[in-house]
Design an enzyme around this catalytic site. Sequence first.
Site, PDB file in Angstrom:
ATOM      1  N   LYS A  55      -7.611  -1.603 -11.258  1.00 12.96           N
ATOM      2  CA  LYS A  55      -6.376  -0.822 -11.198  1.00 12.96           C
ATOM      3  C   LYS A  55      -5.935  -0.389 -12.591  1.00 12.96           C
ATOM      4  CE  LYS A  55      -4.983  -3.023  -6.890  1.00 12.96           C
ATOM      5  NZ  LYS A  55      -4.297  -4.168  -6.284  1.00 12.96           N
ATOM      6  N   GLN A  99      -0.005  -8.808  -7.397  1.00 12.27           N
ATOM      7  CA  GLN A  99      -1.331  -8.983  -6.817  1.00 12.27           C
ATOM      8  C   GLN A  99      -1.318 -10.195  -5.884  1.00 12.27           C
ATOM      9  OE1 GLN A  99      -4.089  -6.941  -7.250  1.00 12.27           O
ATOM     10  NE2 GLN A  99      -4.958  -8.183  -5.613  1.00 12.27           N
ATOM     11  N   ASP A 122       4.199  -0.534  -4.352  1.00 13.09           N
ATOM     12  CA  ASP A 122       3.199  -1.054  -3.422  1.00 13.09           C
ATOM     13  C   ASP A 122       3.743  -1.110  -1.994  1.00 13.09           C
ATOM     14  OD1 ASP A 122       0.609  -1.951  -2.940  1.00 13.09           O
ATOM     15  OD2 ASP A 122       1.105  -4.059  -3.216  1.00 13.09           O
TER      16      ASP A 122
END
Length: 282
Positions: A55, A99, A122
């Site tokens: 990422k 994450q 996200d």
Amino acid sequence: MSQARLMDGTALARRIVEETARKAAELTDRTGTAPCLATVLVGEDPASVTYVRMKQNRCRKAGIDSRRVALPAETTTEELVGTLRSLSQDPSVHGILLQHPVGEHIDERAAFEAIAPEKDVDGVTFASFATMSFGLPGFVSCTPGGILRLLDAYDVDLAGKRAVVVGRSAILGKPVGMLLLARDATVTYCHSRTRELSSVVREADVVVAAVGRPRLVRGQDIKPGAVVIDAGYNEGNVGDVDFDSAVERASLITPVPGGVGPMTIATLLEQTVDAAARQLGV
């Protein structure tokens, strides 16, 4: 029946990232500030470390600053929440990605809710799920958002179609069902306790497999001509759909890898630039 067409997520994601890079450069030129994504990683799970590095590389290519916040595996919920709240209050950070997984000792939901909605690129908070479900401005969960972009790119008209979602996770199964519903599909959720799963799947015009069980959905379960979205990723580059048999019956199908995965990251980057633009008032 001929083999299904492959839905090329890699090519579509590349186009989205190119457009995102153009918008990021324009934003940076206008404001003197580059969009910034902070990625928080708890522990050193090899797969998570690899994902975060990937990422960061994609951010660099898209003209997005990437801030990596690495926390030890023994980090507590309170410490993680504190870190996320601090990033939420930092004006130089425009998007935050936690994450996951974060470790069984951590209350992941509490951690997600520490992310300010305007920086939840996200799409994992209660606020993001609500705005997405009601069709209000906000951020969608990245994988579901990427799936809808793929369906649009291949001109899949969802209105009136029977869609079956296999999986009910908070960041994939549930939100993708809501996005399909918003497009006037008739949505059925299936899960580990669904009886006669195969018979339910056989009725679907659109199947989204997102349960995390390799090759759970078989070709014989697919209605001829159905659109098959495999959002699963299991060890050995295997999805939740038995590709070799499903490709013989579907009209469109996503490969694993190269289907949904690239779209997830592209959506994350796009939403980061959008978040920066909103926060910078342009």
